[in-house]
Scaffold this active site. Structure first.
Site, PDB file in Angstrom:
ATOM      1  CB  CYS A 398      46.342  16.703  43.761  1.00  0.00           C
ATOM      2  SG  CYS A 398      45.003  15.533  43.961  1.00  0.00           S
ATOM      3  CG  HIS A 527      47.211  17.268  48.202  1.00  0.00           C
ATOM      4  ND1 HIS A 527      46.966  18.435  47.526  1.00  0.00           N
ATOM      5  CD2 HIS A 527      46.194  16.427  47.892  1.00  0.00           C
ATOM      6  CE1 HIS A 527      45.826  18.322  46.847  1.00  0.00           C
ATOM      7  NE2 HIS A 527      45.341  17.115  47.044  1.00  0.00           N
ATOM      8  CD  GLU A 529      49.738  20.361  48.825  1.00  0.00           C
ATOM      9  OE1 GLU A 529      50.567  19.625  48.247  1.00  0.00           O
ATOM     10  OE2 GLU A 529      48.568  20.488  48.424  1.00  0.00           O
TER      11      GLU A 529
END
Ligand code: GLN
Length: 579
Positions: A398, A527, A529
């Site tokens: 990001c 993102h 993650e």
């Protein structure tokens, strides 16, 4: 004659959802979230559908407007709610995608009660904490659990706090209504004062007394402590807290949070819960967890990675909290590659002060995670430059992707003054700028839940590294941003060798960038993650770790050949007859 109606209480339908409330005692931060996630995982592995729910006691309607130092990571779901990091743990432990139904705050509850009051939905009654607020809480919990066999509801905060009492009260009322369907698990801390060297159970007893004073009797007690609780301690807790000894479970400190489901399961947590809820186990369980733990404890490599960001100012603990999904995603990918990852937290301000080379040499990979505002960004850019120029694998998440674009503009394209308009409104080269709809929102101070949030589709470029890693061209990833890459500069970037390998389906929004001339240089506007799971590591993180290991191998080979050549030269010298 009409049949007399039986006075017997209507039984609940067979498929009624069961509820497990999880509360905490003695101190905050003892891992109620991990306990809730572990219980959810255990029950899922026994064949039940689960709905984990987090209740936060603050008046914010979501976590989106809370400072990261204050709150830790803001976890984003597919449907775009900005939630507490515990939802991340629930998703990772259960493998389920959760939604806004799984996250409740005091703010949401009151907002709805006040809305109903204004809409005359209480038919002129005076609106009160009990039953109107408690009913709203129960409506939300029931809604979250409606499709599941068991809802696991984590009560935020610690027992005895003024702020969360109404949620405890709601749980009491639910148990009163459906005694066989509701359980209360209390997670409490057993200290070992160093001057005594002995584990003390009194704080747990007092914490349970506090629960009792609210009309709640716990069914299961999870004792959190540095080392496992011994039999004696379990007996004392059972006796004074009025629970079976086998329902006192020990949850000691462990190296990996993924050990907790297995540890609790070894003490029959699942069987005890199912028995108390009148359910029967459906599956052989926990097999995949045992395999995971074996994988975790047998790494072949060790890799040092630097995460360069801010929010590190006040000590390691807060920092880990701010980036918990990033940390987990790196670990998942590491295990998949048989590597133990040693993460270092590098404050980007330190990179600004001391220079990237000094701070970052010795790391085999660099990550710049998400972020906001100007503080520390020059350090992030310096770190990215260092990674790019020294062929060190880089992953930008990001803000880390936006910063990579700015670094490329400044140092490759020589655009002095390149920046994001988030930092410099008058930037000479506004490489990253605000998305048009976002500008209006900021002008009208519409800050809450107004970023580009949640899952959006992205199309990957044919033949790109991103496509290779994902193994597909259409992906869906979670977002949380207001700014985007400025397409005005796209062509010059591409001409200089940077590839925009992912874009929104309409082609307008740059989602992934990569540098094919580099061993691994990648940034994503989303993102990744948030979607990494221990049983399904994320392809970008796996690609990153894979690239590090590949580079290491190549370097080792190079060194071997050099050594070999040197040795050969030496032999020739020795063997050569003296003239
Ligand atoms: N501040 C940047 C934006 O709003 C990046 C956000 C982030 O890293 N989550 O676009």
């Amino acid at each position: 004659m009409a049949k007399k109606k039986s006075k017997k209480k209507e039984p609940r339908p067979q498929k009624a959802t069961k509820f497990i409330f999880i509360s905490g005692g003695v101190i905050s931060g003892i891992g109620k979230g991990i306990t809730s996630a572990s219980i959810s995982a255990i029950l899922k592995s026994k064949g039940f559908t689960v709905a984990p729910v987090k209740i936060d006691m603050y008046l914010n309607q979501d976590a989106g407007t809370i400072r990261p130092q204050e709150h830790g990571e803001v976890f984003v779901t597919d449907d775009g709610i900005e939630t507490d990091q515990d939802l991340g743990h629930y998703e990772r432990f259960t493998g389920e995608n959760l939604s806004r139904a799984n996250y409740i705050t005091t703010g949401q509850i009151y907002a709805e009660v006040l809305r109903k009051e204004r809409a005359f939905e209480y038919d002129g009654e005076d609106v009160e904490a009990i039953p109107h607020v408690t009913n709203e809480i129960l409506r939300r919990i029931t809604l979250a659990g409606r499709k599941a066999d068991i809802a696991i509801v984590e009560l935020g905060g610690t027992v005895g706090e003024y702020q969360n009492a109404i949620f405890f009260e709601a749980s009491r009322i639910l148990k009163l209504r459906h005694p066989g369907d509701v359980l209360h698990v209390h997670v409490a801390y057993l200290p070992i004062p160093s001057y005594l060297g002995e584990m003390k159970s009194k704080p747990v007893q007092q914490s349970v007394r506090m629960l009792n004073s609210m009309g709640i009797e716990p069914d299961i007690i999870v004792g959190r402590s540095e080392i496992p609780m011994d039999d004696k301690r379990k007996e004392r807790v059972a006796l004074f807290c009025n629970v079976d000894k086998k329902a006192v479970l020990s949850n000691p400190d462990v190296r990996s949070i993924y050990e907790v489901p297995v540890i609790l399961n070894q003490q029959s947590a699942g069987e005890i819960i199912l028995e108390k809820l009148g359910l029967e186990k459906r599956n052989k369980d926990m097999h995949e967890w045992k395999i995971l733990l074996r994988q975790i404890s047998n790494p072949k490599h060790e890799i040092k990675i630097a995460v360069v960001g801010k929010y590190f100012g006040t000590g390691n603990f807060e920092l880990a909290d701010s980036y918990v999904s990033v940390i987990e995603a790196i670990k998942h990918a590491g295990w998949a590659c048989k590597a133990n990852i040693k993460l270092s937290w590098v404050d980007s301000l330190k990179v600004e002060e001391s220079g990237a080379k000094k701070v970052l040499s010795g790391y085999e990979g660099i990550i710049v995670p998400g972020g906001f505002g100007s503080r520390g960004t020059e350090g992030m850019i310096a770190a990215i430059r260092y990674a790019r120029e020294n062929n060190i694998p880089y992953l930008g998440l990001c803000y880390g992707m936006q910063m990579a674009a700015i670094e490329f503009a400044r140092n490759v394209l020589k655009m002095r003054g390149a920046n994001t308009t988030e930092i410099d409104l008058k930037a000479k080269f506004p490489i990253v700028h605000i998305m048009p709809d976002q500008e209006k929102k900021l002008l009208s101070r519409d800050y809450g839940a107004s970023m580009r949030l949640g899952a959006w589709q992205c199309v990957l470029k044919k033949g790109s590294l991103a496509e290779k890693l994902y193994g597909t061209r259409r992906i869906s990833e979670r977002h949380r941003h207001r700014y985007e890459f400025n397409n005005k500069f796209r062509a010059v970037f591409e001409k200089a060798g940077l590839v925009f390998s992912g874009a929104s389906p309409d082609g307008k929004l740059a989602e992934v960038l990569e540098l094919p001339s580099h061993p691994f240089f990648m940034g994503s506007q989303f993102h990744p993650e948030f979607k990494s799971r221990p049983f399904a590591p994320h392809p970008l993180f796996k690609g990153f770790i894979g690239a590090i290991l590949k580079l290491r191998k190549e370097k080792e080979k190079q060194m071997q050949t050099q050594e070999q050549k040197a040795a050969e030269a030496e032999t020739i010298k020795v063997a050569a007859p003296a003239k």
